[in-house]
Design a protein around this motif. Sequence first.
Motif, PDB file in Angstrom:
ATOM      1  N   GLU A 291      35.150  -2.882  64.019  1.00 45.62           N
ATOM      2  CA  GLU A 291      35.647  -2.298  62.766  1.00 45.62           C
ATOM      3  C   GLU A 291      35.663  -3.345  61.658  1.00 45.62           C
ATOM      4  OE1 GLU A 291      36.126   0.671  61.231  1.00 45.62           O
ATOM      5  OE2 GLU A 291      38.132   1.247  61.897  1.00 45.62           O
ATOM      6  N   LEU A 292      36.117  -4.543  61.973  1.00 45.61           N
ATOM      7  CA  LEU A 292      36.161  -5.611  60.969  1.00 45.61           C
ATOM      8  C   LEU A 292      34.759  -5.986  60.501  1.00 45.61           C
ATOM      9  CD1 LEU A 292      38.973  -7.817  62.504  1.00 45.61           C
ATOM     10  CD2 LEU A 292      39.051  -6.696  60.272  1.00 45.61           C
ATOM     11  N   ARG A 293      33.794  -6.018  61.431  1.00 44.04           N
ATOM     12  CA  ARG A 293      32.410  -6.310  61.024  1.00 44.04           C
ATOM     13  C   ARG A 293      31.910  -5.223  60.069  1.00 44.04           C
ATOM     14  NH1 ARG A 293      34.126  -9.627  63.672  1.00 44.04           N
ATOM     15  NH2 ARG A 293      34.441 -10.477  61.609  1.00 44.04           N
ATOM     16  N   ALA A 294      32.254  -3.965  60.355  1.00 48.39           N
ATOM     17  CA  ALA A 294      31.815  -2.853  59.510  1.00 48.39           C
ATOM     18  C   ALA A 294      32.455  -2.930  58.121  1.00 48.39           C
ATOM     19  CB  ALA A 294      32.158  -1.517  60.173  1.00 48.39           C
ATOM     20  N   ILE A 295      33.724  -3.290  58.070  1.00 49.24           N
ATOM     21  CA  ILE A 295      34.412  -3.416  56.782  1.00 49.24           C
ATOM     22  C   ILE A 295      33.799  -4.546  55.969  1.00 49.24           C
ATOM     23  CG2 ILE A 295      36.606  -3.994  55.675  1.00 49.24           C
ATOM     24  CD1 ILE A 295      37.978  -2.584  58.079  1.00 49.24           C
ATOM     25  N   ASP A 296      33.546  -5.691  56.605  1.00 52.84           N
ATOM     26  CA  ASP A 296      32.919  -6.819  55.900  1.00 52.84           C
ATOM     27  C   ASP A 296      31.565  -6.399  55.323  1.00 52.84           C
ATOM     28  OD1 ASP A 296      35.065  -8.361  56.598  1.00 52.84           O
ATOM     29  OD2 ASP A 296      34.023  -9.544  58.121  1.00 52.84           O
ATOM     30  N   ALA A 297      30.774  -5.668  56.118  1.00 57.52           N
ATOM     31  CA  ALA A 297      29.461  -5.226  55.656  1.00 57.52           C
ATOM     32  C   ALA A 297      29.589  -4.270  54.473  1.00 57.52           C
ATOM     33  CB  ALA A 297      28.696  -4.559  56.796  1.00 57.52           C
ATOM     34  N   ALA A 298      30.588  -3.371  54.517  1.00 55.98           N
ATOM     35  CA  ALA A 298      30.800  -2.431  53.410  1.00 55.98           C
ATOM     36  C   ALA A 298      31.135  -3.178  52.125  1.00 55.98           C
ATOM     37  CB  ALA A 298      31.917  -1.447  53.775  1.00 55.98           C
ATOM     38  N   ILE A 299      31.939  -4.217  52.233  1.00 59.43           N
ATOM     39  CA  ILE A 299      32.277  -5.029  51.060  1.00 59.43           C
ATOM     40  C   ILE A 299      31.023  -5.705  50.514  1.00 59.43           C
ATOM     41  CG2 ILE A 299      33.557  -7.060  50.273  1.00 59.43           C
ATOM     42  CD1 ILE A 299      35.725  -6.293  52.361  1.00 59.43           C
ATOM     43  N   GLU A 300      30.257  -6.307  51.400  1.00 58.12           N
ATOM     44  CA  GLU A 300      29.034  -7.011  50.984  1.00 58.12           C
ATOM     45  C   GLU A 300      28.028  -6.073  50.330  1.00 58.12           C
ATOM     46  OE1 GLU A 300      27.933  -8.686  54.693  1.00 58.12           O
ATOM     47  OE2 GLU A 300      29.263 -10.437  54.514  1.00 58.12           O
ATOM     48  N   GLN A 301      28.052  -4.805  50.729  1.00 56.31           N
ATOM     49  CA  GLN A 301      27.126  -3.826  50.161  1.00 56.31           C
ATOM     50  C   GLN A 301      27.681  -3.131  48.924  1.00 56.31           C
ATOM     51  OE1 GLN A 301      26.408  -1.493  53.688  1.00 56.31           O
ATOM     52  NE2 GLN A 301      25.360  -3.199  54.701  1.00 56.31           N
ATOM     53  N   GLY A 302      28.867  -3.566  48.461  1.00 59.50           N
ATOM     54  CA  GLY A 302      29.385  -3.125  47.176  1.00 59.50           C
ATOM     55  C   GLY A 302      30.204  -1.857  47.172  1.00 59.50           C
ATOM     56  N   ARG A 303      30.665  -1.407  48.353  1.00 52.22           N
ATOM     57  CA  ARG A 303      31.480  -0.196  48.349  1.00 52.22           C
ATOM     58  C   ARG A 303      32.918  -0.518  47.934  1.00 52.22           C
ATOM     59  NH1 ARG A 303      27.317   1.188  51.373  1.00 52.22           N
ATOM     60  NH2 ARG A 303      27.727   0.242  53.387  1.00 52.22           N
ATOM     61  N   SER A 304      33.573   0.474  47.358  1.00 57.86           N
ATOM     62  CA  SER A 304      34.910   0.248  46.800  1.00 57.86           C
ATOM     63  C   SER A 304      36.025   0.829  47.656  1.00 57.86           C
ATOM     64  CB  SER A 304      34.997   0.845  45.390  1.00 57.86           C
ATOM     65  OG  SER A 304      34.744   2.238  45.415  1.00 57.86           O
ATOM     66  N   GLU A 305      35.718   1.826  48.520  1.00 55.04           N
ATOM     67  CA  GLU A 305      36.736   2.421  49.384  1.00 55.04           C
ATOM     68  C   GLU A 305      36.187   2.595  50.789  1.00 55.04           C
ATOM     69  OE1 GLU A 305      38.545   5.970  47.962  1.00 55.04           O
ATOM     70  OE2 GLU A 305      39.293   5.053  46.112  1.00 55.04           O
ATOM     71  N   PHE A 306      37.072   2.432  51.772  1.00 58.58           N
ATOM     72  CA  PHE A 306      36.715   2.576  53.182  1.00 58.58           C
ATOM     73  C   PHE A 306      37.753   3.486  53.810  1.00 58.58           C
ATOM     74  CE2 PHE A 306      36.257   1.410  57.627  1.00 58.58           C
ATOM     75  CZ  PHE A 306      34.919   1.067  57.767  1.00 58.58           C
ATOM     76  N   GLU A 307      37.361   4.735  54.065  1.00 62.98           N
ATOM     77  CA  GLU A 307      38.281   5.707  54.651  1.00 62.98           C
ATOM     78  C   GLU A 307      38.482   5.404  56.132  1.00 62.98           C
ATOM     79  OE1 GLU A 307      39.823   8.073  53.026  1.00 62.98           O
ATOM     80  OE2 GLU A 307      38.755   8.001  51.104  1.00 62.98           O
ATOM     81  N   LEU A 308      39.732   5.420  56.577  1.00 58.92           N
ATOM     82  CA  LEU A 308      40.053   5.129  57.975  1.00 58.92           C
ATOM     83  C   LEU A 308      40.282   6.388  58.799  1.00 58.92           C
ATOM     84  CD1 LEU A 308      42.315   2.053  57.264  1.00 58.92           C
ATOM     85  CD2 LEU A 308      40.050   2.022  58.310  1.00 58.92           C
ATOM     86  N   GLY A 309      40.138   7.542  58.183  1.00 56.00           N
ATOM     87  CA  GLY A 309      40.175   8.796  58.923  1.00 56.00           C
ATOM     88  C   GLY A 309      41.575   9.313  59.195  1.00 56.00           C
TER      89      GLY A 309
END
Length: 377
Positions: A291-309
Amino acid sequence: MPDAHWIPLAELEDRRAEWRALAAGSEFPTAFSDPAWVLSWWASYGAEQEPWAFAMQDDGGSLLALAVLALERSSRGTRTLTFAGGSWNGLETLICAPAREAEFAALLIDALCERRGEWDTWRVQRLRVDCSLAGALLQGDGALRAAAHDLRLQPFLELPQDVETYEASFGSKQRSTQRRKWRKLSELGAEARVVVEPQEADATLAELLALRRSRAAAMGQRHEHMDDTYEQFLHAAVGDLLPAGARLWRLDLEGRLLASRLNLVQGTREHSYLLGLGEGHANLSPGNALELRAIDAAIEQGRSEFELGPGRDEYKYRLGGVDRTVVRLVAASPSLRGRALTSLSAGDLRLRDSAAAEALRRRRGIPSERAGAGRHA
C-alpha cells in the motif's frame, strides 16, 4: 441553452471516448464513472436491469454531464433505481464538467419526477454529502427528496506534492518501523511492481481474488459475492482500464505472491479497491508495505487524492487518512405507489442504523463507518 434528455446506452457505448474524457475531467472524477467500469458491470449484471441514462449536451452536441442509472424490478414488483455499478461502486457521483453539477442535478431530478409512474424507489449507496445532488435530495424542498438517509465516514488521503513530505507526516517510530520492515522484505528478495501486460494482468487478478476468497473463508467472513460473475466483471473492467485507469500491484518473493493490490485511477484521484494477502511473512506486513509503495507512486505521478475505500479500519488512519462524509439514502418516486413502497425501505434503512445495531457491531468488533460513532486517532 444546454439540452438535457434521456439517452440510449447503446449511443453512449458508441461515444465512450467522449464519455471517458468527461469522466476524467469531471468535477469529482472516480473510476466508478468510467465507461470501462459501467459497461463491464452492465455486461455481467445487466440482464435484469433497464438502463436509464440522462445526459446534458452543449449546442454542438458535446457531453457536459451524464448520469447512468439502472432500474431493476424485483419479484414482488418493486421498481428500484440505482447508479449503474451497484454495490461494487466505492463512491457514486454525477459525471459533470466543472461548474455544471448543480444545474445538472436539478435537471435530473426534474426528469425523474416526469417519469414518476415508471419507478418506485431510488437507492443511493455512497454519495458525497457536500455534492449538489445530495444537497437537493436531503433538503427536501422539491418533489423528489430523501425518505431516509444516514451519514457515513470514508477515509482518504490528501496527497502532498512529494513523497518526502508524505513520509515526514509519520511519527519517527512509525517511519522507522515501516522502513525496517520494507528493508527486511527487500533483503529477503521481495519485489513490488505494477503489472501492465494483459495476460499477466489476468493471471494476477485471478490470484488476487483467490487470496481474497481464501482469507475471507479462513476468517469466517462473507465471500460468496466474489463469485464467477464478479470475477468475469472485474477481469473485463480491469482489462479495459489498463494501463492508465488501473494499477495492479504484486509483491513477490521467491516465486510466491505475498500480496496483490488493485487500485483504480480517474483523473487526479486513485482508489484503493481490492487487496489479496497471502500467509507468508505476516510479521513484515506485506500488504501495508505494498500500500505504501502504491501511495508513493500515486504522489510521484501527480495525483492529489487517494481513496482508502469503505471501512474505518485503524491502518487507514495510520497511513494518514482523513474522513470524507458520504450519505446513503433512499428516495421515493413522487407517486402514491412510490411513497407507499419506499416507506417500507426507509424503515429498514433506519433499523439497520439504529443504536442497537451499532452496539451489536461494536460487540462483534466490526469497525463503524457511521458519522458520529467515534473517530480513529
